[in-house]
Design an enzyme around this catalytic site. Structure first.
Site, short mmCIF file in Angstrom:
data_model
loop_
_atom_site.label_atom_id
_atom_site.label_comp_id
_atom_site.label_asym_id
_atom_site.label_seq_id
_atom_site.Cartn_x
_atom_site.Cartn_y
_atom_site.Cartn_z
CD GLU A 166 -20.16 13.01 -5.10
OE1 GLU A 166 -18.96 12.51 -5.90
OE2 GLU A 166 -20.32 12.85 -3.89
CG HIS A 201 -16.66 13.17 -4.34
ND1 HIS A 201 -17.30 12.25 -4.71
CD2 HIS A 201 -15.27 12.33 -3.36
CE1 HIS A 201 -16.46 10.80 -4.32
NE2 HIS A 201 -15.60 11.04 -3.73
N1 LIG Z 1 -14.99 11.65 -0.36
C1 LIG Z 1 -13.23 10.98 0.01
O1 LIG Z 1 -13.16 11.50 -1.25
C2 LIG Z 1 -13.74 9.59 -0.14
C3 LIG Z 1 -12.32 8.69 0.23
C4 LIG Z 1 -11.78 7.98 0.14
C5 LIG Z 1 -12.93 6.87 0.61
N2 LIG Z 1 -14.04 7.31 0.47
C6 LIG Z 1 -15.11 6.80 1.08
O2 LIG Z 1 -15.28 6.72 2.52
C7 LIG Z 1 -14.90 4.49 3.10
C8 LIG Z 1 -14.47 4.10 3.50
O3 LIG Z 1 -13.10 4.19 3.29
P1 LIG Z 1 -11.80 2.86 4.27
O4 LIG Z 1 -11.08 3.47 3.44
O5 LIG Z 1 -11.86 3.32 5.79
O6 LIG Z 1 -12.73 2.20 4.34
P2 LIG Z 1 -12.38 0.71 5.13
O7 LIG Z 1 -13.17 -0.82 4.50
O8 LIG Z 1 -11.34 0.68 5.67
O9 LIG Z 1 -13.50 0.90 6.61
C9 LIG Z 1 -14.73 0.46 5.95
C10 LIG Z 1 -15.03 -0.06 7.39
O10 LIG Z 1 -16.99 0.17 7.13
C11 LIG Z 1 -17.80 -0.31 8.05
N3 LIG Z 1 -19.05 -1.18 7.19
C12 LIG Z 1 -19.15 -1.24 6.20
N4 LIG Z 1 -20.97 -1.32 6.50
C13 LIG Z 1 -20.73 -1.10 7.20
C14 LIG Z 1 -22.46 0.20 8.07
N5 LIG Z 1 -23.29 -0.74 7.38
N6 LIG Z 1 -22.04 -0.15 9.04
C15 LIG Z 1 -20.99 0.47 9.96
N7 LIG Z 1 -19.96 -0.31 9.05
C16 LIG Z 1 -19.81 -0.71 8.05
C17 LIG Z 1 -16.85 -2.31 7.28
O11 LIG Z 1 -16.51 -3.53 8.65
C18 LIG Z 1 -15.41 -1.05 7.26
O12 LIG Z 1 -14.35 -1.69 8.80
C19 LIG Z 1 -14.68 4.17 1.11
O13 LIG Z 1 -15.97 3.08 1.33
C20 LIG Z 1 -15.30 5.30 0.34
O14 LIG Z 1 -17.02 5.42 -0.26
C21 LIG Z 1 -14.39 8.70 0.26
O1 LIG Z 2 -10.80 9.74 -6.48
C1 LIG Z 2 -11.74 11.11 -5.83
O2 LIG Z 2 -11.96 11.75 -6.60
C2 LIG Z 2 -12.61 10.45 -5.25
C3 LIG Z 2 -12.05 9.08 -4.36
C4 LIG Z 2 -12.71 8.50 -3.27
O3 LIG Z 2 -14.31 9.10 -3.39
C5 LIG Z 2 -13.00 7.45 -2.34
O4 LIG Z 2 -13.51 6.50 -2.95
O5 LIG Z 2 -11.48 6.78 -3.15
#
Ligand SMILES: NC(=O)c1ccc[n+]([C@@H]2O[C@H](COP(=O)([O-])OP(=O)(O)OC[C@H]3O[C@@H](n4cnc5c(N)ncnc54)[C@H](O)[C@@H]3O)[C@@H](O)[C@H]2O)c1
Ligand SMILES: O=C(O)CC[C@@H](O)C(=O)O
Length: 303
Positions: free
Chosen positions: A258, A276
């Site tokens: 990214e 993102h």
């Molecule tokens: N696009 C964005 O801007 C954005 C924003 C926030 C989070 N995220 C991503 O979303 C992900 C999830 O966030 P969350 O708050 O729900 O996390 P979380 O920790 O609440 O949930 C993740 C779940 O995935 C499970 N897990 C981990 N590895 C696994 C696998 N290989 N197979 C199956 N299950 C698995 C864990 O046991 C957990 O229950 C973060 O790690 C982050 O990378 C992206």
């Molecule tokens: O900071 C951001 O813009 C993305 C955050 C997101 O990927 C996260 O894991 O919380």
């Protein structure tokens, strides 16, 4: 306290921190300037743009820095194990962005099902392709959620309200917490889902969770949504699956690299993409700012 918010911070949170007497720098620094600024700060707050890897950690050792905060969930842009080994504390703000990311995932589901992403592009070029855009309804379809944590649960509730059947898999086995959703193994989920949405962290030591073998298990014409991390899907295998028709559409917010250089993926007519922006809502950023302040107050016992 000197606080460096190297990827910015919500204005309201900045105001509160300044009112508490902290010096807050919201400029973005790179290279030597970043090293210098980090060494002279007590706290660094980053989003995803700033990468804090071994080399940088080595350079800021021995300065004033004590606390590194990822203003977000995934801390894969900080080498937290190395930082912690070197006496830095690393924290994130996991509780603030779930609704925002869930809404974006649902947005991609709608975009793909009704070709909204494609129609937007072609209409702006002056085309009227009504016949090309016969869609499918999501009502009655099966949504497979990979990972059932904070974000996934928010997606599950919204999808269920829209008439979807929700199934999920996780590293934990079936959870009593989610009796309304069916637990499946990853393999079963891939075989049964019409839509698959990923909500798991990226572990670079394990590599992608969705590779060629996993695509082969999916239904023909499946829709795939990734708002987790680019690395959890092998982009090359995804492109092949889009070209072969195995995947009817992919909604992608996160990329292996990214900003992404994978223009073939971005340009693909079956791809609905966003840069993102999962957590980029007014509300989520405000909550993240407040959660960041809680982290600082708790760490320095300022409550
Ligand atoms: N696009 C964005 O801007 C954005 C924003 C926030 C989070 N995220 C991503 O979303 C992900 C999830 O966030 P969350 O708050 O729900 O996390 P979380 O920790 O609440 O949930 C993740 C779940 O995935 C499970 N897990 C981990 N590895 C696994 C696998 N290989 N197979 C199956 N299950 C698995 C864990 O046991 C957990 O229950 C973060 O790690 C982050 O990378 C992206
Ligand atoms: O900071 C951001 O813009 C993305 C955050 C997101 O990927 C996260 O894991 O919380």
């Amino acid at each position: 306290m000197r606080i460096l918010a190297n990827d910015g911070i919500d204005k309201n949170a900045e105001k509160i921190l300044v009112n508490q007497g902290h010096i807050v720098d919201t400029n973005h620094y790179d290279g030597n300037a970043l090293v210098e600024k980090m060494r002279n700060s007590d706290v660094i707050i980053v989003r995803s743009a700033t990468k804090i890897q071994k080399e940088l950690i080595e350079q800021v050792k021995g300065g004033d820095l004590k606390l590194m905060i990822r203003a977000g969930v995934g801390i894969d842009n900080i080498d937290h194990l190395y930082a912690e080994k070197n006496d830095f504390t690393v924290k994130n703000t996991p509780n603030s962005s779930s609704a925002a990311v869930a809404e974006l995932a649902i947005g991609h589901i709608f975009a793909l099902s009704r070709h909204i992403h494609a129609a937007n592009v072609t209409m702006k070029k002056g085309e009227w392709n009504k016949k090309h855009y016969k869609g499918t309804e999501i009502n009655g379809k099966t949504l497979g959620l990979v990972g059932m944590g904070r974000i996934s649960h928010e997606v599950a509730m919204r999808a269920q309200a829209l008439g979807m059947k929700v199934v999920y898999t996780d590293l934990f086995n079936k959870s009593e917490k989610y009796p309304e959703f069916e637990y499946l193994t990853l393999e079963e989920l891939l075989k049964r889902s019409d839509y698959i949405s990923l909500h798991i962290p990226y572990d670079k030591t394990k590599g992608p969770t969705i590779k060629k073998e996993q695509f082969e298990l999916m239904k023909d014409g499946v829709y795939l949504i990734n708002t987790a991390r680019g690395g959890v899907i092998d982009e090359k295998a995804l492109l092949e699956a889009l070209n072969s028709g195995k995947v009817a559409g992919a909604g992608i917010d996160v990329f292996e690299e990214e900003p992404t250089l994978n223009q073939a993926l971005v340009d693909h007519p079956k791809v609905s993409c966003t840069p993102h922006i999962g957590a980029s809502t007014e509300e989520a950023q405000e909550r993240i700012g407040l959660e960041t302040i809680d982290v600082i107050n708790n760490f320095f016992n300022l409550n």
